[in-house]
Design an enzyme around this catalytic site. Structure first.
Site, PDB file in Angstrom:
ATOM      1  N   GLY A   1      80.985  41.610  59.192  1.00 53.81           N
ATOM      2  CA  GLY A   1      80.716  40.075  58.935  1.00 53.81           C
ATOM      3  C   GLY A   1      81.089  39.433  60.311  1.00 53.81           C
ATOM      4  O   GLY A   1      82.164  39.432  60.791  1.00 53.81           O
TER       5      GLY A   1
ATOM      6  N   GLY B   1      81.323  36.072  60.322  1.00 53.84           N
ATOM      7  CA  GLY B   1      81.823  34.761  59.939  1.00 53.84           C
ATOM      8  C   GLY B   1      83.026  34.258  60.702  1.00 53.84           C
ATOM      9  O   GLY B   1      83.152  34.783  61.676  1.00 53.84           O
ATOM     10  N   PHE B   2      83.492  33.326  60.081  1.00 57.12           N
ATOM     11  CA  PHE B   2      84.882  32.866  60.705  1.00 57.12           C
ATOM     12  C   PHE B   2      85.900  33.864  61.070  1.00 57.12           C
ATOM     13  O   PHE B   2      86.351  33.760  62.029  1.00 57.12           O
ATOM     14  CB  PHE B   2      85.379  31.864  59.809  1.00 57.12           C
ATOM     15  CG  PHE B   2      84.593  30.421  59.782  1.00 57.12           C
ATOM     16  CD1 PHE B   2      84.753  29.643  60.945  1.00 57.12           C
ATOM     17  CD2 PHE B   2      83.992  29.911  58.847  1.00 57.12           C
ATOM     18  CE1 PHE B   2      83.772  28.362  61.126  1.00 57.12           C
ATOM     19  CE2 PHE B   2      83.250  28.830  58.788  1.00 57.12           C
ATOM     20  CZ  PHE B   2      83.475  27.980  59.840  1.00 57.12           C
ATOM     21  N   GLY B   3      86.131  34.701  59.979  1.00 58.04           N
ATOM     22  CA  GLY B   3      87.138  35.636  60.195  1.00 58.04           C
ATOM     23  C   GLY B   3      86.629  36.845  61.253  1.00 58.04           C
ATOM     24  O   GLY B   3      87.464  37.042  62.239  1.00 58.04           O
TER      25      GLY B   3
ATOM     26  N   VAL C   1      75.877  46.136  55.440  1.00 62.66           N
ATOM     27  CA  VAL C   1      76.604  47.415  55.106  1.00 62.66           C
ATOM     28  C   VAL C   1      76.426  47.617  53.633  1.00 62.66           C
ATOM     29  O   VAL C   1      76.758  46.610  52.767  1.00 62.66           O
ATOM     30  CB  VAL C   1      78.219  47.079  55.554  1.00 62.66           C
ATOM     31  CG1 VAL C   1      79.106  48.282  54.985  1.00 62.66           C
ATOM     32  CG2 VAL C   1      78.142  46.924  56.979  1.00 62.66           C
TER      33      VAL C   1
ATOM     34  N   GLU D   1      80.508  16.395  48.753  1.00 66.76           N
ATOM     35  CA  GLU D   1      79.621  16.147  49.724  1.00 66.76           C
ATOM     36  C   GLU D   1      78.238  16.265  49.639  1.00 66.76           C
ATOM     37  O   GLU D   1      77.321  15.432  50.180  1.00 66.76           O
ATOM     38  CB  GLU D   1      79.773  17.543  50.855  1.00 66.76           C
ATOM     39  CG  GLU D   1      81.501  17.066  51.599  1.00 66.76           C
ATOM     40  CD  GLU D   1      81.861  18.263  52.617  1.00 66.76           C
ATOM     41  OE1 GLU D   1      82.847  17.911  53.049  1.00 66.76           O
ATOM     42  OE2 GLU D   1      80.981  19.396  52.576  1.00 66.76           O
TER      43      GLU D   1
ATOM     44  N   ASP E   1      87.579  35.363  52.889  1.00 65.04           N
ATOM     45  CA  ASP E   1      87.092  35.168  51.278  1.00 65.04           C
ATOM     46  C   ASP E   1      87.168  36.469  50.685  1.00 65.04           C
ATOM     47  O   ASP E   1      87.244  36.244  49.492  1.00 65.04           O
ATOM     48  CB  ASP E   1      85.755  34.347  51.599  1.00 65.04           C
ATOM     49  CG  ASP E   1      85.771  32.981  51.940  1.00 65.04           C
ATOM     50  OD1 ASP E   1      86.860  32.456  52.175  1.00 65.04           O
ATOM     51  OD2 ASP E   1      84.643  32.429  51.786  1.00 65.04           O
TER      52      ASP E   1
ATOM     53  N   ALA F   1      87.907  28.072  55.545  1.00 62.55           N
ATOM     54  CA  ALA F   1      87.827  28.726  56.889  1.00 62.55           C
ATOM     55  C   ALA F   1      89.217  29.069  57.781  1.00 62.55           C
ATOM     56  O   ALA F   1      89.253  30.098  58.248  1.00 62.55           O
ATOM     57  CB  ALA F   1      87.096  27.676  57.886  1.00 62.55           C
ATOM     58  N   GLN F   2      90.268  28.357  57.415  1.00 62.69           N
ATOM     59  CA  GLN F   2      91.365  28.817  58.243  1.00 62.69           C
ATOM     60  C   GLN F   2      92.267  29.824  57.924  1.00 62.69           C
ATOM     61  O   GLN F   2      92.487  30.649  58.693  1.00 62.69           O
ATOM     62  CB  GLN F   2      92.401  27.505  57.865  1.00 62.69           C
ATOM     63  CG  GLN F   2      92.155  26.261  58.907  1.00 62.69           C
ATOM     64  CD  GLN F   2      92.219  26.781  60.434  1.00 62.69           C
ATOM     65  OE1 GLN F   2      93.222  27.321  60.841  1.00 62.69           O
ATOM     66  NE2 GLN F   2      91.439  26.177  61.384  1.00 62.69           N
TER      67      GLN F   2
HETATM   68  C1  LIG Z   1      78.645  25.099  51.299  1.00 63.14           C
HETATM   69  C2  LIG Z   1      80.329  25.268  51.856  1.00 63.14           C
HETATM   70  C3  LIG Z   1      80.894  24.444  52.396  1.00 63.14           C
HETATM   71  C4  LIG Z   1      82.270  24.793  53.061  1.00 63.14           C
HETATM   72  N1  LIG Z   1      82.900  23.788  53.459  1.00 63.14           N
HETATM   73  C5  LIG Z   1      84.003  24.134  53.959  1.00 63.14           C
HETATM   74  C6  LIG Z   1      84.936  23.162  54.721  1.00 63.14           C
HETATM   75  O1  LIG Z   1      84.512  22.093  54.675  1.00 63.14           O
HETATM   76  N2  LIG Z   1      86.123  23.454  55.108  1.00 63.14           N
HETATM   77  C7  LIG Z   1      86.403  24.809  55.111  1.00 63.14           C
HETATM   78  O2  LIG Z   1      87.622  25.219  55.613  1.00 63.14           O
HETATM   79  N3  LIG Z   1      85.893  25.932  54.637  1.00 63.14           N
HETATM   80  C8  LIG Z   1      84.757  25.500  54.022  1.00 63.14           C
HETATM   81  N4  LIG Z   1      83.641  26.492  53.298  1.00 63.14           N
HETATM   82  C9  LIG Z   1      84.372  27.976  53.022  1.00 63.14           C
HETATM   83  C10 LIG Z   1      84.171  28.541  54.513  1.00 63.14           C
HETATM   84  O3  LIG Z   1      82.748  28.533  54.769  1.00 63.14           O
HETATM   85  C11 LIG Z   1      84.613  29.943  53.979  1.00 63.14           C
HETATM   86  O4  LIG Z   1      85.732  30.017  53.410  1.00 63.14           O
HETATM   87  C12 LIG Z   1      84.586  30.965  55.370  1.00 63.14           C
HETATM   88  O5  LIG Z   1      83.249  31.001  55.705  1.00 63.14           O
HETATM   89  C13 LIG Z   1      85.092  32.319  55.032  1.00 63.14           C
HETATM   90  O6  LIG Z   1      85.031  32.923  56.271  1.00 63.14           O
HETATM   91  P1  LIG Z   1      84.715  34.641  56.322  1.00 63.14           P
HETATM   92  O7  LIG Z   1      84.879  35.112  57.699  1.00 63.14           O
HETATM   93  O8  LIG Z   1      85.599  35.294  55.137  1.00 63.14           O
HETATM   94  O9  LIG Z   1      83.387  34.568  55.542  1.00 63.14           O
HETATM   95  P2  LIG Z   1      81.845  34.015  55.971  1.00 63.14           P
HETATM   96  O10 LIG Z   1      82.227  33.195  57.082  1.00 63.14           O
HETATM   97  O11 LIG Z   1      81.288  33.955  54.852  1.00 63.14           O
HETATM   98  O12 LIG Z   1      81.115  35.098  56.826  1.00 63.14           O
HETATM   99  C14 LIG Z   1      80.736  36.524  56.119  1.00 63.14           C
HETATM  100  C15 LIG Z   1      79.653  37.164  56.799  1.00 63.14           C
HETATM  101  O13 LIG Z   1      79.534  38.607  56.510  1.00 63.14           O
HETATM  102  C16 LIG Z   1      78.189  38.904  56.459  1.00 63.14           C
HETATM  103  N5  LIG Z   1      77.932  39.803  55.376  1.00 63.14           N
HETATM  104  C17 LIG Z   1      78.220  39.627  54.045  1.00 63.14           C
HETATM  105  N6  LIG Z   1      77.835  40.663  53.483  1.00 63.14           N
HETATM  106  C18 LIG Z   1      77.853  41.826  54.558  1.00 63.14           C
HETATM  107  C19 LIG Z   1      77.048  43.047  54.319  1.00 63.14           C
HETATM  108  N7  LIG Z   1      77.297  43.843  53.088  1.00 63.14           N
HETATM  109  N8  LIG Z   1      76.593  43.695  55.378  1.00 63.14           N
HETATM  110  C20 LIG Z   1      76.778  42.860  56.678  1.00 63.14           C
HETATM  111  N9  LIG Z   1      76.976  41.613  56.753  1.00 63.14           N
HETATM  112  C21 LIG Z   1      77.596  40.947  55.613  1.00 63.14           C
HETATM  113  C22 LIG Z   1      77.612  37.242  56.149  1.00 63.14           C
HETATM  114  O14 LIG Z   1      76.156  37.570  56.567  1.00 63.14           O
HETATM  115  C23 LIG Z   1      78.381  36.424  56.809  1.00 63.14           C
HETATM  116  O15 LIG Z   1      77.875  36.214  58.105  1.00 63.14           O
HETATM  117  C24 LIG Z   1      82.578  26.100  52.711  1.00 63.14           C
HETATM  118  C25 LIG Z   1      81.587  26.992  52.186  1.00 63.14           C
HETATM  119  C26 LIG Z   1      80.505  26.805  51.916  1.00 63.14           C
HETATM  120  C27 LIG Z   1      79.590  27.913  51.065  1.00 63.14           C
END
Ligand SMILES: Cc1cc2nc3c(=O)[nH]c(=O)nc-3n(C[C@H](O)[C@H](O)[C@H](O)COP(=O)(O)OP(=O)(O)OC[C@H]3O[C@@H](n4cnc5c(N)ncnc54)[C@H](O)[C@@H]3O)c2cc1C
Length: 450
Positions: free
Chosen positions: A37, A39-41, A105, A196, A326, A339-340
């Site tokens: 992933g 994403g943010f983490g 994955v 929003e 998440d 995100a945090q």
């Molecule tokens: C519409 C919306 C608005 C939001 N607004 C806010 C906000 O204003 N403030 C805030 O703090 N949070 C906000 N959030 C929440 C925030 O975006 C998430 O909590 C954050 O992105 C979680 O980070 P993460 O690293 O856990 O996962 P993510 O950032 O979701 O990253 C997960 C990554 O894993 C990848 N992935 C998933 N499954 C697989 C797999 N099987 N194989 C390979 N890759 C995979 C995905 O493609 C993705 O790139 C919002 C979320 C949404 C949907």
């Protein structure tokens, strides 16, 4: 201090997949950290490992990172998709110990310490960090999967925008025969995303599409926000929820609280109190659940489906596996899916990997809540900080703008977004509303458009 050092895992590891092209940069006897992933983490973790004596392989199903907090702006034509997405390879261009693999994955073999991908052979890890985020949760409501638009990815946002625009184009072909609800949107869920989205949609309708489609009566285009709880922004202070309610109502959104969604079909939404709302577009912003990958790992899950982690964010019984963001929870008091926690969790795990490699015990993760923000629309937002301070109105909006620009990935994106926002602010215009024949074809809900 939560577990003994995992020094025995370090060094001398042979990687069964070392023949894959992606491992060419990997020094064979270095400790390999596989991160699922970007994403943010995942990004926070991989960046923090910049100077660590490890090779990091970041895997993501997409070759870009998505800034999800601005998805609603793509869905409401305020920004283009590439303003809020950034190529992962570009992010790590200068970080020599990171390679990127674009793949999904499919499962994890914790005994063999390998991850299985939808393309290419399995990938060995010494340490695995699962950061695959969340997906939309339909909560079993009838019709959500078939008829509602989720808002979790760039594709979701673009599909929703195209659907809304296509509905207007269809209506323009026969302005006197617009079906009830054809232009209306029901937004399900009165949390930050729903608020929003509703605020963004009403601005798009009133300030942009009403002028673009002069022949249409925009009173047909209603935005209805439905929240099951008694108030909007349930995780914020009641004052903030009230402000969102007042602002949205004043701007023309119909807000319904204390009522759930019973079912959704192609032309209407039924509420649990028996009411029916005609709407050909439904946005599902009612909640998320852990990525299905959590279940596919075979690791123990919370009742909500998140991977259970211990105090240091490693999986109990598997000191070589961490889960963050998440997709993870500690089983008792799950952190919010924002995100945090993901960013701070990523940085924490990077430190723990370094400590383990240095033969030191791991530390407990402590989450520092920095507060929450939600924009309600043009120059209005609520921002609540950890020290109890609260901003709303234009000041809250400026704080919201500043924070999102800071966290957005890439200089070009920041500049683009700033310019777009400035342009929108001055002109009320939204440039990202191009709709091609292929976009309409891709939206199978638009079969009535010639
Ligand atoms: C519409 C919306 C608005 C939001 N607004 C806010 C906000 O204003 N403030 C805030 O703090 N949070 C906000 N959030 C929440 C925030 O975006 C998430 O909590 C954050 O992105 C979680 O980070 P993460 O690293 O856990 O996962 P993510 O950032 O979701 O990253 C997960 C990554 O894993 C990848 N992935 C998933 N499954 C697989 C797999 N099987 N194989 C390979 N890759 C995979 C995905 O493609 C993705 O790139 C919002 C979320 C949404 C949907």
């Amino acid at each position: 201090m939560t577990r003994p050092a995992a020094a025995a895992q370090v060094g001398g590891v042979t990687h069964p997949d070392s023949a894959t092209p992606h491992s060419l940069n990997v020094v064979k006897d270095r400790h390999r950290v596989v991160v699922i992933g970007a994403g943010f983490g995942g990004l926070a973790l991989a960046r923090r490992l910049r100077d660590a004596p490890v090779d990091v392989v970041v895997i993501d199903a997409n070759n870009f990172h998505t800034f999800q907090p601005l998805l609603y702006q793509v869905a409401t034509a305020g920004l283009g998709a590439d303003d809020i997405a950034y190529p992962v390879r570009g992010i790590f261009r200068r970080q020599r110990n990171v390679t990127f693999r674009m793949a999904r994955v499919t499962s994890v073999d914790v005994d063999a310490r390998t991850v299985h991908l939808n393309s290419g052979g399995p990938l060995h890890y010494d340490t695995l960090v699962i950061a695959a985020g969340a997906v939309s949760n339909s909560f079993g409501v009838t019709g959500v999967d078939e008829h509602a638009f989720p808002l979790k990815s760039v594709e979701d946002a673009v599909a929703l925008r195209n659907h809304v625009l296509a509905k207007f184009e269809t209506a323009a072909a026969a302005p006197n025969a617009v079906e009830p609800g054809a232009l209306s949107v029901v937004v399900c869920g009165g949390g930050p995303t729903g608020v929003e989205m509703a605020g963004g949609l009403i601005e798009l309708f009133e300030h942009v599409l009403a002028k673009d489609f002069k022949q249409l009566d925009v009173r047909h285009a209603q935005v209805i926000l439905v929240e099951m709880g008694e108030r909007l922004l349930g995780t914020f202070a009641p004052k903030s929820g009230l402000r969102a309610l007042r602002t949205l109502t004043r701007r023309g959104v119909e807000v319904i609280t204390g009522t759930g969604i019973q079912s959704i079909d192609a032309v209407a939404v039924r509420l649990t109190d028996g009411r029916r709302i005609d709407a050909h577009t439904v946005v599902w912003a009612a909640g998320v659940q852990a990525s299905p990958l959590a279940a596919a790992t075979g690791l123990p899950l919370t009742r909500g489906g998140r991977i259970i982690v211990g105090p240091d964010l490693s999986v109990p019984g598997h000191p070589e596996i961490y889960a963050i963001g998440d997709i993870a929870a500690d089983g008792t008091t799950p952190l919010p899916q924002v995100a945090q926690p993901a960013i701070q969790g990523g940085r924490h795990v990077a430190r723990q990997i370094e400590r383990s490699l240095a033969g030191q015990p791991t530390e407990t993760f402590t989450y520092h809540d920095k507060g929450s923000m939600a924009t309600i629309g043009r120059h209005d937002a609520v921002a609540e900080f950890a020290n109890g301070r609260r901003l709303s109105g234009p000041l809250g909006w400026l704080a919201w703008l500043g924070l999102h620009i800071v966290y957005l990935m890439g200089f070009r994106n920041r500049l683009n977004v700033l310019l777009n926002w400035a342009w929108n602010y001055v002109t009320y215009d939204r440039s990202a509303r191009l709709l091609g024949a292929d976009d309409v074809d891709a939206d199978d809900r638009m079969s009535e458009l010639p």
